[in-house]
Design an enzyme around this catalytic site. Structure first.
Site, short mmCIF file in Angstrom:
data_model
loop_
_atom_site.label_atom_id
_atom_site.label_comp_id
_atom_site.label_asym_id
_atom_site.label_seq_id
_atom_site.Cartn_x
_atom_site.Cartn_y
_atom_site.Cartn_z
N HIS A 71 0.83 -1.20 0.00
CA HIS A 71 0.00 0.00 0.00
C HIS A 71 0.87 1.27 0.00
O HIS A 71 0.59 2.25 -0.70
CB HIS A 71 -0.92 -0.05 1.23
CG HIS A 71 -1.70 1.19 1.47
ND1 HIS A 71 -1.35 2.12 2.43
CD2 HIS A 71 -2.81 1.68 0.88
CE1 HIS A 71 -2.22 3.11 2.43
NE2 HIS A 71 -3.12 2.89 1.49
N GLU A 78 2.19 1.88 -3.37
CA GLU A 78 1.15 2.46 -4.23
C GLU A 78 1.11 3.98 -4.05
O GLU A 78 1.08 4.74 -5.02
CB GLU A 78 -0.21 1.85 -3.85
CG GLU A 78 -1.40 2.46 -4.56
CD GLU A 78 -2.56 2.69 -3.61
OE1 GLU A 78 -3.01 3.85 -3.50
OE2 GLU A 78 -3.02 1.72 -2.97
N HIS A 79 1.15 4.44 -2.79
CA HIS A 79 1.14 5.89 -2.53
C HIS A 79 2.34 6.56 -3.18
O HIS A 79 2.22 7.59 -3.84
CB HIS A 79 1.19 6.15 -1.02
CG HIS A 79 -0.16 6.25 -0.39
ND1 HIS A 79 -0.58 7.37 0.27
CD2 HIS A 79 -1.17 5.37 -0.31
CE1 HIS A 79 -1.81 7.18 0.74
NE2 HIS A 79 -2.19 5.96 0.40
N GLU A 138 -4.40 7.73 7.57
CA GLU A 138 -5.32 6.78 6.92
C GLU A 138 -5.58 5.58 7.83
O GLU A 138 -6.73 5.14 7.99
CB GLU A 138 -4.73 6.33 5.58
CG GLU A 138 -5.67 5.46 4.77
CD GLU A 138 -5.12 5.12 3.39
OE1 GLU A 138 -4.04 5.63 3.02
OE2 GLU A 138 -5.77 4.32 2.70
#
Lengths: 426, 431
Positions: free
Chosen positions: B69, B72-73, B144
């Site tokens: 993840h 991905e950022h 998040e």
């Protein structure tokens, strides 16, 4: 794509059908809105009606029989919803199913779905002028749980709480499903009376989006609406939200890890064309390259999300953010700084053109989704231009100037700042 | 390069499958009449892929949770610009997501399709990480993670998975933890990128009113050929028994929420679709709104309309799940288990089985409705690595009630399930 709008049934009975048909669609969708006044007295009972008509009708009198009927229509779906529409409440029942050409055995899925929806609307299960007690008790509890459940999603919860402050003493400030105590006080006869009142007096907007609308479905709807007495049909209302003399700051504390902040701005009596509002909101905070996203989130890491929305009818703009408690003040100041920058025109012309391009792309895509197309035309049903197409709106978007964006930013007044934060921040 | 047309006569749909010389699988479904073009560029790399090696590595490496993840950022940031700024010039709406077993980069547009496709292919193949930019992202991702900590639906799901699994990384939040992401650095990101963002491990799916030749011309120009590195991923050995049969947590919710999952051995890749179809059919027969059992729970006020089920499956995990709101979650769990045992003993409702197949077929037809769902279905089929985009429809058509009953007996072990309950804070105070 073919778009039509016409009255349904007797003239002057307040029922309209907008149909959007295109052979590219593989599903057929009926969305039937009943528009009624939003009042503290009636909000909960109207909401309860939507629960009562969602999953049964005389022909399929319980959830099992009703669900099996839907399953046999190739997994068709029927859902109800309660929502805001300007200063009014909408009770909506929607049905969707795959197009008839996909039926394996030649079934008329679309017509059968229309019949089922008519069953829910015109022939709900009832006993002696009331909904059956047992069924009603379960649905009433479900409504209460639903009202309570808003707290499960802290973003929705914070907006609900802020809404009451932003629109204090206005219909739009009333919780759309009513208060828990109102729901708890309901009985089946009262809700059945509300059902009859909605059927007889609500403004009705039917939207069909799909591959093809069989004529027999239109005949069925016409016959059904002509079969009831409709009088004193409601004319939906809307008033711009008045701007508070002094900004109201409210902080609520709950056991949450991430704080939420909602800032509401209003432009009161100022007249702003809808396309200017659309572009302003996107440039300010509704794209991943907007002023708020680039500066408040990306550059300064003050919020996880920070985005702008608007309510055209109420003449209000909102900035919602998910923010760490320690950053609340800094985030608020930075959001105001960005708004000030927009009002002074301190943003590159390129940003306006990119925003315009983004908005145009989004508008061009509306006709690709049955739900988006239905929402687009419903949103306009009370205006002078109910059939204004996304393509026509694009030409207006193209004409918006930087000066208009700056002028809108300049006339926004900070009305309310609501913060939901953790108890440890006290 | 090889090209084939995958067609399904049952639904009258087809798409093109191309194995590009670069190693990338490209799936294209033209949709004339639609303005929207939807594109996904995906890799078989998700939160569970934490232990891996390639033919160049001597041994397996284990990386911190949440790194897929995080990657991905970070991929959205080029050396000189931000990817959203590039999309802003074409009008495309770009995004990305990381799940348990995949990461996908996507965009939707109506105009400037080819320039937008160029942006996508460029940035996904051009990583740029420095220690400074990696550190900077910790704040946003930390926020998040905290946002999901406030989400009871998220917590009830992961609480249940923590009960099912002892070691399987699927039980860890996709974004990792504040502690695990603090261990991520630029070197680790490059290591993961070079391992999983190999075109042999990736799929490009496109749906819209597009021209295949134009797409291939861009692909020929921009795809950087990859050597097949023979990627090997392992999931830690997992005991057969659940880790924690019951656990609970207090949160700001109105009504208790629960998830009940049945520990089931992972299925082979080639059996994935068949098992998912059978599991969904079994679950619908046991407890969807058409079942007498649902009505009984509903009429007794034990469940409400939030009650739902799903088949949670992917590489190395398979869990049938039921859940929703209930004031008596333990009682509901006991009744569900009793109903499962009854179905095992008495068999499934054969007439309703055919109705549920029909409903399932209808739900699958809807996937072919528009560019977005079509492209998503294509990328799912491609990343699954077995069958095609019509596999679910064919499995539903061929599913038999005997297979479903066998599946029920094999995969719904009522003595090996885990339940997690989120309770309202007020209950906490009362105790």
């Amino acid at each position: 794509m073919t778009i039509n709008r016409k009255p349904v049934g007797r003239e002057g009975n307040g029922c309209f059908l907008t149909s959007v048909t295109d052979p590219k669609f593989k599903t057929n969708n009926f969305i039937i809105h009943f528009i009624v006044p939003l009042t503290r007295e009636n909000a909960a009972e109207n909401a309860a009606v939507s629960f009562m008509i969602e999953d049964s009708c005389k022909e399929y009198p319980d959830i099992t029989a009703f669900s099996r009927r839907l399953a046999s229509l190739y997994g068709a779906g029927v859902r109800t919803n309660v929502g805001y529409f300007c200063d009014n409440q909408t009770i909506t029942i929607a049905g969707n199913a795959i197009a008839d050409r996909y039926a394996l055995n030649g079934e008329e899925i679309t017509y059968d779905l229309a019949r089922l929806l008519c069953g829910c609307i015109f022939e709900p299960v009832s006993e002696d002028g009331a909904f059956p007690e047992k069924q009603f008790a379960l649905k009433k509890q479900e409504l209460i749980d639903d009202i309570d459940a808003v707290i499960n999603d802290k973003r929705s919860y914070s907006f609900r709480q802020a809404r009451e402050i932003i629109y204090r003493d206005e219909p739009s400030g009333i919780p759309v499903k009513g208060e828990k105590a109102d729901a708890a006080a309901l009985d089946s006869r009262r809700v059945f009376d509300a059902y009859k009142r909605i059927l007889e007096t609500a403004r009705v907007e039917i939207c069909f989006v799909g591959e093809e609308l069989p004529e027999k479905c239109v005949s069925l709807l016409t016959e059904k609406f002509d079969g009831i007495r409709r009088e004193n049909v409601y004319t939906p209302e809307n008033f711009p939200s008045p701007v508070k003399e002094k900004t109201e700051y409210v902080t609520e504390r709950l056991d949450v890890v991430q704080s939420k902040m909602i800032m509401a701005f209003k432009y009161g009596e100022n007249s702003v064309p809808p396309e200017v509002l659309t572009l302003f909101v996107q440039l300010f905070g509704a794209t991943p390259f907007s002023m708020l996203f680039k500066n408040v989130r990306e550059k300064l890491s003050l919020c996880y999300y920070c985005s702008a929305t608007a309510n055209r009818e109420k003449k209000a703009v909102f900035v919602e953010s998910g923010v760490e408690s320690a950053n609340i003040d800094a985030a608020r100041e930075e959001i105001l700084r960005q708004l000030d920058a927009v009002s002074k025109g301190e943003f590159p012309d390129e940003l306006l053109e990119q925003t315009r391009l983004y908005a145009v792309c989004a508008l061009k895509g509306i006709g690709d989704s049955p739900r988006s197309a239905a929402d687009w035309y419903f949103d306009r049903c009370l205006t002078d231009e109910p059939l204004l197409s996304p393509e026509e709106y694009i030409s207006r978007i193209q004409a918006v100037t930087k000066e208009q964006i700056c002028a809108l930013a300049k006339c926004l007044t900070l009305d309310t700042v609501y913060v939901l934060t953790g108890k440890e921040a006290q | 390069m090889t090209r084939e047309i995958i067609r399904n006569d049952r639904v009258g749909e087809e798409y093109v499958r191309i194995l590009h010389d670069s190693g990338l699988e490209i799936l294209i479904r033209p949709t004339p009449g639609f303005s929207t073009k939807h594109v996904l560029f995906g890799t078989r790399y998700g939160s569970v892929n934490t232990t891996f090696k390639t033919k160049d590595d001597e041994d397996y490496i284990t990386v911190p949770n949440g790194i897929a993840h995080y990657l991905e950022h970070k991929l959205f940031e080029n050396e000189d610009t931000d990817v959203f700024d590039l999309y802003a010039r074409t009008g495309a709406a770009g995004n990305a997501y990381t799940s348990f077993d995949r990461t996908c980069y996507l965009f939707s547009c109506t105009d400037n399709f080819i320039p937008s496709l160029r942006i996508l292919l460029d940035f996904v193949q051009k990583p740029y990480f420095t220690e400074e930019t990696v550190r900077k992202e910790q704040g946003i991702i930390g926020q998040e993670i905290k946002m999901y900590d406030d989400d009871p639906n998220w917590r009830v799901m992961f609480g249940m998975l923590e009960g099912i699994y002892h070691k399987n990384p699927v039980k860890i939040d996709i974004a990792g933890t504040v502690e695990s992401i603090a261990r991520i650095n630029a070197d680790l990101l490059y290591r993961c990128y070079n391992t999983f963002y190999n075109l042999h491990n990736m799929v490009l799916a496109i749906a819209g009113d597009v021209d295949e030749k134009e797409i291939l011309a861009v692909c020929d120009e921009m795809l950087i050929p990859s050597e097949n590195k023979e990627l090997s991923v392992i999931v830690p050995d997992e005991p057969d028994e659940v880790a924690v049969p019951y656990a609970e947590q207090y949160m700001e919710v109105a009504v208790p929420m629960f998830n009940l999952g049945y520990k089931s051995s992972p299925v082979k890749k080639e059996d994935q679709v068949r098992c998912e179809v059978l599991c969904n059919l079994v679950l619908s027969l046991i407890c969807d709104e058409t079942s007498p059992f649902y009505k009984r729970l509903y009429d007794e006020g034990l469940i409400n309309s939030t009650f739902a089920y799903e088949t949670f499956s992917g590489e190395g995990f398979f869990v049938p799940i039921m859940g929703g709101e209930s004031r008596e979650p333990k009682k509901v769990a006991a009744l569900i288990n009793a109903e499962i045992e009854r179905c095992k003993a008495e068999g499934l409702d054969r007439e309703r089985f055919e109705t549920m197949k029909k409903a399932y077929y209808g739900s699958l037809i809807r996937i072919f409705t528009g560019p977005e769902s079509i492209a998503s279905n294509l990328v799912n089929a491609g990343l699954r690595g077995t069958g095609d985009a019509f596999s679910f429809i064919e499995e539903v058509a061929h599913a038999g009630v005997d297979d479903a009953e066998k599946f029920l007996k094999e995969r719904f072990d009522t003595s090996n399930c885990a339940m997690f309950v989120v309770l309202p804070r007020d209950d906490d105070k009362e105790e």
